[in-house]
Design a protein around this motif. Structure first.
Motif, mmCIF file in Angstrom:
data_model
loop_
_atom_site.group_PDB
_atom_site.id
_atom_site.type_symbol
_atom_site.label_atom_id
_atom_site.label_comp_id
_atom_site.label_asym_id
_atom_site.label_seq_id
_atom_site.Cartn_x
_atom_site.Cartn_y
_atom_site.Cartn_z
ATOM 1 N N ASN A 103 19.535 -33.981 10.428
ATOM 2 C CA ASN A 103 18.978 -35.166 10.578
ATOM 3 C C ASN A 103 17.518 -34.920 9.964
ATOM 4 N N ASN A 104 17.660 -34.289 8.744
ATOM 5 C CA ASN A 104 16.437 -34.148 7.893
ATOM 6 C C ASN A 104 15.208 -33.690 8.600
ATOM 7 N N THR A 105 15.658 -32.599 9.668
ATOM 8 C CA THR A 105 14.357 -32.158 10.378
ATOM 9 C C THR A 105 14.148 -30.870 10.216
ATOM 10 N N THR A 106 15.300 -29.883 10.423
ATOM 11 C CA THR A 106 15.329 -28.554 10.204
ATOM 12 C C THR A 106 14.928 -28.150 8.657
ATOM 13 N N MET A 107 15.672 -28.895 7.857
ATOM 14 C CA MET A 107 15.753 -28.423 6.530
ATOM 15 C C MET A 107 14.598 -29.278 5.802
ATOM 16 N N LYS A 108 13.661 -28.375 4.992
ATOM 17 C CA LYS A 108 12.694 -28.976 4.440
ATOM 18 C C LYS A 108 12.981 -28.898 2.858
ATOM 19 N N LEU A 109 12.928 -30.050 2.195
ATOM 20 C CA LEU A 109 13.243 -30.124 0.920
ATOM 21 C C LEU A 109 12.163 -30.650 -0.016
ATOM 22 N N ALA A 110 11.904 -29.954 -1.224
ATOM 23 C CA ALA A 110 10.879 -30.426 -2.188
ATOM 24 C C ALA A 110 11.325 -30.607 -3.450
ATOM 25 N N ALA A 111 11.302 -31.941 -3.934
ATOM 26 C CA ALA A 111 11.831 -32.266 -5.415
ATOM 27 C C ALA A 111 10.590 -31.772 -6.410
ATOM 28 N N HIS A 112 10.908 -31.036 -7.317
ATOM 29 C CA HIS A 112 10.054 -30.372 -8.252
ATOM 30 C C HIS A 112 10.427 -31.349 -9.573
ATOM 31 N N LEU A 113 9.688 -32.327 -10.032
ATOM 32 C CA LEU A 113 9.905 -32.985 -11.244
ATOM 33 C C LEU A 113 9.368 -32.600 -12.545
ATOM 34 N N CYS A 114 10.442 -32.625 -13.415
ATOM 35 C CA CYS A 114 10.033 -32.018 -14.665
ATOM 36 C C CYS A 114 10.121 -33.308 -15.637
#
Length: 270
Positions: free
Chosen positions: A67-78
């Motif tokens: 539910n997109n709560t436990t797993m933190k995701l960050a997109a690093h754009l290049c």
């Protein structure tokens, strides 16, 4: 070590096809302060450090199960992905949200394939994208090379409601202090967080120096909420292949827990 610091995230960047997203989910379940960073650069997609589209799709499915709560995701754009945002195109940013990413780092440096000569001209277009996505946090690298962008925002006399007060950032923008400009060189100074916005620290951090880095960050933060992020020192050669090394990630996790900044799960030994 004093633990008055609030470590909001422990960033492990460069997750790619060398690990299964299920493995990342297991770690996140046990240590929810981890933030997995995925690099997006179309001309290198599928190479080490740059996940394939298929892998990202699998990651998104795994993240949705939490539910997109436990797993933190960050997109690093290049490269191209940065240029899109600086041109005011938010189509990929919207896709990132649908995949489960909640933070987006703008790597607007030459080493990340970006023409930095016109960053100052991109301020308003960038802020337009930011204003359309209040549910996302945008992270700017703060260094000499990116100064036209971040200083342009801080000095902006805003009549359109895109930026904060002069000297401030919009509520959903923060900065990552990285003197190395994305080249993985350890910082020589650890500035205190300003009152006007939140910051994180990066540059040459890894398992071999994490304890000293944490001591420096704790001293600099003065109880403020910060994060740290690392990439290059999490790589290893295994069977002749460049891989994202979860063993190295765990050594960093151990150091964070030993410093009292976050706990182990209750069923594990301290």
């Amino acid at each position: 070590m004093s633990s008055t610091i609030q470590l909001r995230a422990l960033g492990f960047c460069g997750a790619d096809d060398s690990v299964h997203p299920n493995q990342l989910a297991i770690y996140s379940q046990m240590y929810p302060f981890i933030e997995w960073g995925v690099l997006f650069r179309p001309d290198k997609e599928g190479q080490p450090r740059y996940a394939s589209q298929e892998w990202v799709s699998t990651l998104a499915k795994v993240a949705r199960r939490t539910n997109n709560t436990t797993m933190k995701l960050a997109a690093h754009l290049c490269e191209q992905r940065v240029n899109q945002v600086l041109d005011g195109d938010d189509s990929f940013v919207q896709q990132l949200y649908e995949w489960g990413f909640r933070r987006v780092q703008i790597n607007a440096t030459a080493v990340n394939g970006v023409d930095t000569s016109k960053l100052g001209e991109s301020v308003t277009r960038f802020l337009t994208v930011v204003s359309k996505h209040p549910h996302l946090e945008f992270i700017l690298q703060k260094n000499e090379e990116t100064e036209p962008l971040w200083k342009g925002i801080l000095q902006m006399n805003d009549n359109e409601g895109l930026a904060g007060k002069v000297g401030h950032l919009p509520k959903n923008v923060s900065m990552l202090l990285d003197e190395s400009k994305g080249t993985g060189v350890l910082a020589t100074s650890w500035p205190a967080p300003p009152q006007e916005y939140e910051i994180g620290y990066a540059g040459g951090i890894g398992p071999e120096n994490i304890r000293q880095v944490l001591a420096n960050v704790v001293a600099a933060a003065h109880g403020r909420m910060v994060w740290i992020d690392m990439e290059s020192r999490l790589r290893s050669q295994k069977n002749g292949t460049d891989v994202f090394d979860l063993d190295k990630c765990y050594k960093v996790i151990l150091a964070v827990c030993e410093a009292g900044l976050h706990p182990h799960p209750t069923f594990l030994m301290d």
